[in-house]
Design a protein around this motif. Structure first.
Motif, PDB file in Angstrom:
ATOM      1  N   UNK A  54       0.842  -1.203   0.000  1.00 34.92           N
ATOM      2  CA  UNK A  54       0.000   0.000   0.000  1.00 34.92           C
ATOM      3  C   UNK A  54       0.874   1.249   0.000  1.00 34.92           C
ATOM      4  N   UNK A  55       0.388   2.329  -0.609  1.00 37.40           N
ATOM      5  CA  UNK A  55       1.160   3.576  -0.668  1.00 37.40           C
ATOM      6  C   UNK A  55       0.503   4.657   0.215  1.00 37.40           C
ATOM      7  N   UNK A  56       1.040   5.860   0.148  1.00 30.79           N
ATOM      8  CA  UNK A  56       0.526   6.914   1.046  1.00 30.79           C
ATOM      9  C   UNK A  56      -0.933   7.283   0.727  1.00 30.79           C
ATOM     10  N   UNK A  57      -1.361   7.039  -0.500  1.00 31.29           N
ATOM     11  CA  UNK A  57      -2.771   7.273  -0.847  1.00 31.29           C
ATOM     12  C   UNK A  57      -3.665   6.302  -0.082  1.00 31.29           C
ATOM     13  N   UNK A  58      -3.317   5.006  -0.107  1.00 29.89           N
ATOM     14  CA  UNK A  58      -4.097   4.021   0.658  1.00 29.89           C
ATOM     15  C   UNK A  58      -4.080   4.386   2.150  1.00 29.89           C
ATOM     16  N   UNK A  59      -2.900   4.765   2.633  1.00 30.73           N
ATOM     17  CA  UNK A  59      -2.788   5.034   4.083  1.00 30.73           C
ATOM     18  C   UNK A  59      -3.609   6.264   4.492  1.00 30.73           C
ATOM     19  N   UNK A  60      -3.695   7.246   3.595  1.00 30.38           N
ATOM     20  CA  UNK A  60      -4.511   8.430   3.909  1.00 30.38           C
ATOM     21  C   UNK A  60      -5.981   8.027   4.098  1.00 30.38           C
ATOM     22  N   UNK A  61      -6.426   7.032   3.348  1.00 33.68           N
ATOM     23  CA  UNK A  61      -7.832   6.608   3.480  1.00 33.68           C
ATOM     24  C   UNK A  61      -8.063   5.841   4.782  1.00 33.68           C
ATOM     25  N   UNK A  62      -7.011   5.210   5.298  1.00 35.79           N
ATOM     26  CA  UNK A  62      -7.117   4.588   6.626  1.00 35.79           C
ATOM     27  C   UNK A  62      -7.280   5.704   7.658  1.00 35.79           C
ATOM     28  N   UNK A  63      -6.505   6.782   7.487  1.00 36.26           N
ATOM     29  CA  UNK A  63      -6.633   7.942   8.372  1.00 36.26           C
ATOM     30  C   UNK A  63      -8.042   8.519   8.323  1.00 36.26           C
ATOM     31  N   UNK A  64      -8.619   8.607   7.114  1.00 35.76           N
ATOM     32  CA  UNK A  64      -9.991   9.149   6.996  1.00 35.76           C
ATOM     33  C   UNK A  64     -10.975   8.257   7.735  1.00 35.76           C
ATOM     34  N   UNK A  97      -6.021  17.808  -9.760  1.00 35.60           N
ATOM     35  CA  UNK A  97      -5.310  17.146 -10.844  1.00 35.60           C
ATOM     36  C   UNK A  97      -3.920  16.725 -10.365  1.00 35.60           C
ATOM     37  N   UNK A  98      -3.857  15.555  -9.745  1.00 33.95           N
ATOM     38  CA  UNK A  98      -2.582  15.062  -9.220  1.00 33.95           C
ATOM     39  C   UNK A  98      -2.740  13.592  -8.918  1.00 33.95           C
ATOM     40  N   UNK A  99      -1.679  12.992  -8.404  1.00 32.75           N
ATOM     41  CA  UNK A  99      -1.766  11.557  -8.131  1.00 32.75           C
ATOM     42  C   UNK A  99      -2.371  11.330  -6.746  1.00 32.75           C
ATOM     43  N   UNK A 100      -2.903  10.126  -6.578  1.00 32.08           N
ATOM     44  CA  UNK A 100      -3.559   9.775  -5.314  1.00 32.08           C
ATOM     45  C   UNK A 100      -2.582   9.892  -4.147  1.00 32.08           C
ATOM     46  N   UNK A 101      -1.363   9.413  -4.343  1.00 33.50           N
ATOM     47  CA  UNK A 101      -0.383   9.401  -3.234  1.00 33.50           C
ATOM     48  C   UNK A 101       0.004  10.819  -2.825  1.00 33.50           C
ATOM     49  N   UNK A 102      -0.085  11.771  -3.762  1.00 33.30           N
ATOM     50  CA  UNK A 102       0.253  13.161  -3.430  1.00 33.30           C
ATOM     51  C   UNK A 102      -0.951  13.901  -2.847  1.00 33.30           C
ATOM     52  N   UNK A 103      -2.130  13.700  -3.433  1.00 35.09           N
ATOM     53  CA  UNK A 103      -3.285  14.529  -3.073  1.00 35.09           C
ATOM     54  C   UNK A 103      -4.006  14.041  -1.807  1.00 35.09           C
ATOM     55  N   UNK A 104      -4.175  12.718  -1.663  1.00 29.69           N
ATOM     56  CA  UNK A 104      -5.011  12.231  -0.545  1.00 29.69           C
ATOM     57  C   UNK A 104      -4.448  12.603   0.834  1.00 29.69           C
ATOM     58  N   UNK A 105      -3.122  12.535   1.055  1.00 32.95           N
ATOM     59  CA  UNK A 105      -2.625  12.977   2.368  1.00 32.95           C
ATOM     60  C   UNK A 105      -2.953  14.451   2.643  1.00 32.95           C
ATOM     61  N   UNK A 106      -2.967  15.283   1.602  1.00 28.86           N
ATOM     62  CA  UNK A 106      -3.323  16.706   1.796  1.00 28.86           C
ATOM     63  C   UNK A 106      -4.790  16.840   2.207  1.00 28.86           C
ATOM     64  N   UNK A 107      -5.658  16.090   1.547  1.00 26.63           N
ATOM     65  CA  UNK A 107      -7.087  16.151   1.897  1.00 26.63           C
ATOM     66  C   UNK A 107      -7.284  15.688   3.333  1.00 26.63           C
ATOM     67  N   UNK A 108      -6.598  14.597   3.700  1.00 21.65           N
ATOM     68  CA  UNK A 108      -6.712  14.086   5.075  1.00 21.65           C
ATOM     69  C   UNK A 108      -6.241  15.128   6.078  1.00 21.65           C
TER      70      UNK A 108
END
Ligand code: OAD
Length: 278
Positions: free
Chosen positions: A84-94, A255-266
């Motif tokens: 899993x990458x930082x995008x997946x991990x951000x969704x665990x945080x959510x 407009x960016x990759x999941x691993x870059x954007x999702x941690x910011x949203x979280x």
């Protein structure tokens, strides 16, 4: 981040209502798993002999189960080697932040959301999971882990198959626990009703890394759209969900990759929720 997006995220976290994330192959691209329709995608490259739209069908499985199993075991080997990458991990945080307000609807069969730490209760794998199989003649609805004896240990070994997996209950042939092209969504295996009911409660839908080629994800997004929920599309490329976000009163396109954007949203959501996270 765009300040209006920040405000909308903070407000949706502070106010009641469901927050749903809908993921596609793009979120696992940065874990090294090919997407379906990208330049190196499974559906673009295909198999040596069959086109994917022939391969991933019940019609093909009934005629050539070994061929279809080889293809899925090869893909399972790729997924097992990925992390899993930082995008997946951000969704665990959510999920930790939002608890029962959070639903994850994923088209991915790689199992990476569960491996990252999202719970089975809040994760709807609407296309199944490559790690599992079930009875091909449906003697019951049970789903079983694929036994290690048939698992490929290296990429090339995935192409050899000593024995086809069998249903542990009745001994009939087992099939991969994935939705095939010539099959329909249902609740028992693919969480159709649960996904639509989550959509009906959703005030914020974050769509990540999908091209919108399948039916249920489009239904989910349309339902949220029609009920006036906010749609945020996370994808380096344009797609039908970005178009919906554009037409949405408060929609956003990241407009960016999941691993870059999702941690910011979280990060923004966690700030609004007063959560320190882990
Ligand atoms: P696709 O291959 O159709 O689309 C992948 C999407 O991910 C594209 O929109 C890319 O722009 C985007 N993308 C690529 N890299 C990304 C990244 N790093 N971060 C975010 N986005 C990125 O895959 P899906 O939309 O998931 O179904 O395909 C949907 C379904 O079609 C699959 O589940 C599969 C297939 O047929 C079944 O097998 C039932």
């Amino acid at each position: 981040m765009n300040s209006s997006l920040r405000t909308v995220l903070e407000e949706t976290v502070r106010n009641p209502g469901g927050i749903t994330v809908l993921t596609g192959a793009g979120i696992s691209a940065e874990s090294g798993i090919p997407t379906f329709r990208g330049p190196e995608g499974y559906w673009t490259v295909g198999s040596a002999v069959y086109r994917p739209e022939e391969m991933a069908t019940w019609a093909m499985f009934s005629r050539k189960p070994e061929e279809v199993w080889r293809w899925y075991l090869y893909r399972l080997g790729v997924c097992r080697r990925a992390e899993p990458n930082t995008g997946h991990r951000a969704l665990v945080g959510m999920e930790h932040l939002l608890g029962e307000r959070f639903t994850l609807i994923t088209q991915n069969v790689d199992g990476l959301h569960l491996r990252a730490g999202n719970s089975r209760e809040r994760t709807l794998e609407i296309h199944g999971n490559l790690n599992f199989m079930r009875c091909a003649v449906a003697c019951d609805d049970a789903v079983y882990p694929i036994p290690d004896t048939v698992l490929p240990t290296r990429e090339e070994e995935g192409l050899r198959l000593s024995a086809l997996p069998r249903c542990p209950r009745c001994g009939a042939l087992a099939r991969p626990h994935v939705l095939l092209f010539d099959e329909c969504y249902n609740e028992i295996h693919y969480h159709l009703d649960s996904a639509l009911s989550a959509a009906a409660q959703t005030t914020l839908l974050i769509v990540v890394g999908t091209s919108g080629a399948t039916n249920l994800p489009n239904q989910v997004a349309r339902l949220v759209f029609q009920r006036g929920g906010v749609i945020v599309d996370v994808n380096p490329n344009t797609n039908p969900f970005a178009e919906l976000a554009r037409r949405n009163e408060q929609g956003f396109i990241c407009q960016g990759t999941a691993a870059a954007v999702l941690p910011e949203l979280l990060h923004v959501m966690a700030g609004a929720g007063g959560w320190s996270g882990s």
